[in-house]
Write a protein that holds these residues in place. Structure first.
Motif, mmCIF file in Angstrom:
data_model
loop_
_atom_site.group_PDB
_atom_site.id
_atom_site.type_symbol
_atom_site.label_atom_id
_atom_site.label_comp_id
_atom_site.label_asym_id
_atom_site.label_seq_id
_atom_site.Cartn_x
_atom_site.Cartn_y
_atom_site.Cartn_z
ATOM 1 N N ARG A 50 13.739 46.605 -18.098
ATOM 2 C CA ARG A 50 12.610 47.447 -17.683
ATOM 3 C C ARG A 50 11.626 47.527 -18.841
ATOM 4 O O ARG A 50 12.030 47.781 -19.980
ATOM 5 C CB ARG A 50 13.107 48.855 -17.333
ATOM 6 C CG ARG A 50 12.028 49.724 -16.695
ATOM 7 C CD ARG A 50 12.427 51.193 -16.658
ATOM 8 N NE ARG A 50 12.312 51.826 -17.963
ATOM 9 C CZ ARG A 50 12.471 53.125 -18.181
ATOM 10 N NH1 ARG A 50 12.788 53.934 -17.189
ATOM 11 N NH2 ARG A 50 12.345 53.621 -19.397
ATOM 12 N N TYR A 87 6.522 51.423 -14.527
ATOM 13 C CA TYR A 87 7.614 50.585 -15.021
ATOM 14 C C TYR A 87 7.561 49.215 -14.369
ATOM 15 O O TYR A 87 7.271 49.095 -13.171
ATOM 16 C CB TYR A 87 8.971 51.232 -14.708
ATOM 17 C CG TYR A 87 9.161 52.549 -15.415
ATOM 18 C CD1 TYR A 87 9.024 52.645 -16.803
ATOM 19 C CD2 TYR A 87 9.484 53.714 -14.703
ATOM 20 C CE1 TYR A 87 9.189 53.863 -17.454
ATOM 21 C CE2 TYR A 87 9.652 54.931 -15.352
ATOM 22 C CZ TYR A 87 9.503 55.001 -16.728
ATOM 23 O OH TYR A 87 9.662 56.192 -17.368
ATOM 24 N N TYR A 110 18.365 56.193 -12.604
ATOM 25 C CA TYR A 110 18.148 57.050 -13.774
ATOM 26 C C TYR A 110 19.501 57.701 -14.073
ATOM 27 O O TYR A 110 20.073 58.374 -13.194
ATOM 28 C CB TYR A 110 17.079 58.076 -13.368
ATOM 29 C CG TYR A 110 16.723 59.112 -14.394
ATOM 30 C CD1 TYR A 110 16.464 58.767 -15.709
ATOM 31 C CD2 TYR A 110 16.617 60.450 -14.028
ATOM 32 C CE1 TYR A 110 16.124 59.736 -16.638
ATOM 33 C CE2 TYR A 110 16.257 61.426 -14.949
ATOM 34 C CZ TYR A 110 16.021 61.051 -16.252
ATOM 35 O OH TYR A 110 15.677 62.008 -17.167
ATOM 36 N N ILE A 146 11.978 53.804 -23.600
ATOM 37 C CA ILE A 146 11.947 55.092 -22.886
ATOM 38 C C ILE A 146 10.497 55.386 -22.460
ATOM 39 O O ILE A 146 9.556 55.071 -23.189
ATOM 40 C CB ILE A 146 12.528 56.232 -23.758
ATOM 41 C CG1 ILE A 146 12.744 57.483 -22.922
ATOM 42 C CG2 ILE A 146 11.650 56.512 -24.968
ATOM 43 C CD1 ILE A 146 13.630 58.528 -23.575
ATOM 44 N N GLY A 147 10.361 55.958 -21.281
ATOM 45 C CA GLY A 147 9.022 56.239 -20.758
ATOM 46 C C GLY A 147 8.446 57.475 -21.405
ATOM 47 O O GLY A 147 8.412 58.539 -20.781
ATOM 48 N N ASN A 176 12.233 54.847 -10.653
ATOM 49 C CA ASN A 176 12.649 54.602 -12.018
ATOM 50 C C ASN A 176 14.101 54.119 -11.903
ATOM 51 O O ASN A 176 14.912 54.846 -11.334
ATOM 52 C CB ASN A 176 12.599 55.895 -12.844
ATOM 53 C CG ASN A 176 13.058 55.681 -14.265
ATOM 54 O OD1 ASN A 176 13.129 54.556 -14.734
ATOM 55 N ND2 ASN A 176 13.378 56.770 -14.947
ATOM 56 N N LYS A 231 4.840 62.799 -17.318
ATOM 57 C CA LYS A 231 4.233 61.472 -17.349
ATOM 58 C C LYS A 231 2.793 61.541 -16.872
ATOM 59 O O LYS A 231 1.945 60.773 -17.263
ATOM 60 C CB LYS A 231 5.022 60.502 -16.472
ATOM 61 C CG LYS A 231 6.534 60.562 -16.665
ATOM 62 C CD LYS A 231 6.972 60.063 -18.034
ATOM 63 C CE LYS A 231 8.293 60.635 -18.472
ATOM 64 N NZ LYS A 231 9.470 59.948 -18.132
ATOM 65 N N PHE A 284 19.493 56.300 -23.459
ATOM 66 C CA PHE A 284 18.343 56.258 -24.354
ATOM 67 C C PHE A 284 18.714 56.629 -25.797
ATOM 68 O O PHE A 284 18.039 56.206 -26.738
ATOM 69 C CB PHE A 284 17.202 57.131 -23.808
ATOM 70 C CG PHE A 284 16.629 56.558 -22.534
ATOM 71 C CD1 PHE A 284 15.918 55.365 -22.549
ATOM 72 C CD2 PHE A 284 16.849 57.174 -21.301
ATOM 73 C CE1 PHE A 284 15.417 54.806 -21.373
ATOM 74 C CE2 PHE A 284 16.349 56.628 -20.122
ATOM 75 C CZ PHE A 284 15.631 55.432 -20.163
HETATM 76 C C1 MLT Z 1 12.813 57.039 -18.731
HETATM 77 O O1 MLT Z 1 12.424 56.308 -19.625
HETATM 78 O O2 MLT Z 1 13.539 56.651 -17.806
HETATM 79 C C2 MLT Z 1 12.389 58.465 -18.776
HETATM 80 O O3 MLT Z 1 11.440 58.657 -19.748
HETATM 81 C C3 MLT Z 1 13.504 59.326 -19.076
HETATM 82 C C4 MLT Z 1 13.183 60.744 -18.746
HETATM 83 O O4 MLT Z 1 12.128 61.052 -18.187
HETATM 84 O O5 MLT Z 1 14.031 61.558 -19.043
#
Ligand code: MLT
Length: 407
Positions: A385, A346, A132, A41-42, A186, A248, A17
């Motif tokens: 993604r 996602y 991840y 990025i989430g 993820n 989240k 990221f």
């Molecule tokens: C992601 O986009 O995979 C997550 O936001 C990364 C994270 O939670 O560290």
């Protein structure tokens, strides 16, 4: 002379990221208009729920008087939050988890990264691909892998997720000690059934392995048949550690609060055959290396479980899941096969093209940031993604721009 930990030299130069952020910043400098829309990025965009903000304020006010002030808190977390978690997230679903098995922390990323420290340096690890990146990178840092060649580290048992297996990895065919699983997944957004998860629990029990189960996205499950916690599965208390996050779910990416569940019945062996409590080891590690999450943040997290908090969090989750539906439908209308977006925020899109090239193309032509699938592993090549975490206006605008760019 001081030497470095040479395992770090095996790592790719930068974290996925951070790499994306650099590319986006460079693009923005070259081309400031139109403004970039970030579906990479989430990271959540909506404000903290009112119930959390009110609790946060009250706790800050308590800190303003000597009578209400709190200094160091318990490293494992305050009892009020651990109790609320155990009752609402586990016991309410029939999972036998108690407050003393909850370790409150500042993030599931840190916990999934740090947990491997309490296991042997020569533990054999099974890691999904795509994944991840934190699970893999932290094991590389710890020296559990060989060198990186053609997209993979030597010594790792990779669990492929692809269209052929419905994006759910199959059980390893060789013995492993530590198994990383993440559901809802993820990056792929796939979910696991109770029967499939039971097979993993049984496999771990038969092999004396431990499952590290990342359930950070459980709040996004819409389908009532999908398990929210591995502890809904019989036998999991003896083989699994679970990671959860308020990031989240309740918008805590900047506020920082998460937790890890380590059942008191979970044990692992020494090389000479002695049995030890994993809970005791993690407790020892946590109290030595972690100062605890601040009191006001824990009060804000506790408010997630109030009745107002629950309905406000459900509202946020609904909003992001409506975005997920919009993204999934738009990409499918454009002829792309998609997974995810139904029980996860996602959407995993089969682009059939080099994923970094597709990422660059969307950035250049649409000003939209996604995440290239290859950044999650070799099985991610040919996919991107798209994250549902943004405002409705931005998601709608991003999809209109993508439609135009791909027309
Ligand atoms: C992601 O986009 O995979 C997550 O936001 C990364 C994270 O939670 O560290």
């Amino acid at each position: 002379m001081i030497h470095i930990n040479e395992n770090y030299l095996k790592l790719e130069a930068s974290y996925l990221f951070s790499d994306i952020a650099k590319r986006v910043a460079a693009h923005q400098q070259r081309q400031p208009e139109p403004a970039i829309i970030r579906l990479g990025i989430g990271d959540v965009t909506r404000a903290l729920p009112d119930a959390c903000i009110a609790a946060f304020h009250r706790a800050v006010d308590e800190m303003a008087s000597d009578a209400g002030f709190r200094g160091y808190g318990p490293e494992q977390g305050y009892a009020f939050l651990r109790e609320a978690i155990a009752v609402n997230d586990f016991q309410a679903r029939g999972a036998d988890i108690h407050a003393d098995e909850i370790f409150v922390s500042d993030g599931a990323k840190c916990d999934t990264g740090n947990i491997q420290e309490i296991f042997a340096a020569d533990a054999r690890i099974a890691i999904p691909d795509p994944v991840y990146p934190v699970y893999l990178d932290t094991n590389v840092m710890a020296g559990r892998t060989g060198h990186y060649q053609r997209g993979r580290y030597a010594g790792v048992v990779y669990l492929d997720g692809n269209a052929a297996n419905g994006f759910i990895p199959e059980l390893p065919t060789e013995p492993v000690d530590l198994i990383y699983l993440c559901f809802p997944n993820n990056p792929m957004g796939a979910t696991i059934t109770t029967e499939q998860l039971k097979q993993w629990v049984d496999f771990a029990a038969a092999n004396r392995a431990i499952i590290l189960y990342d359930a950070a996205y459980e709040a996004f499950i819409r389908d009532d048949t999908v398990p929210h916690s591995i502890y809904e599965i019989e036998g999991a208390r003896k083989v699994a550690i679970e990671f959860r996050s308020f990031s989240k779910t309740a918008g805590f990416t900047g506020t920082r609060c998460a937790y890890t569940v380590v059942p008191t019945s979970l044990t692992a062996m020494t090389a000479s055959g002695g049995t030890h409590s994993v809970h005791a080891l993690w407790s020892r590690r946590h109290s030595t290396k972690f100062n605890g999450v601040s009191y006001p943040v824990q009060r804000a997290a506790e408010a997630v479980y109030s009745s107002a908090g629950k309905s406000q969090v459900a509202g946020l989750v609904d909003e992001y899941m409506t975005n997920a539906g919009i993204i999934r439908n738009a990409m499918q209308d454009l002829g792309y096969r998609c997974v995810g977006g139904e029980n996860a925020p996602y959407i995993w899109v089969a682009t059939q093209r080099d994923s970094w090239a597709f990422f660059d193309m969307l950035l250049e032509k649409a000003g939209v940031v996604c995440t290239p699938g290859a950044g999650f592993g070799t099985c991610g090549e040919g996919y991107i993604r798209i994250s549902a975490f943004n405002s409705r206006d931005n998601v709608t605008a991003a999809m209109a721009r993508i439609r135009q760019a791909l027309a």
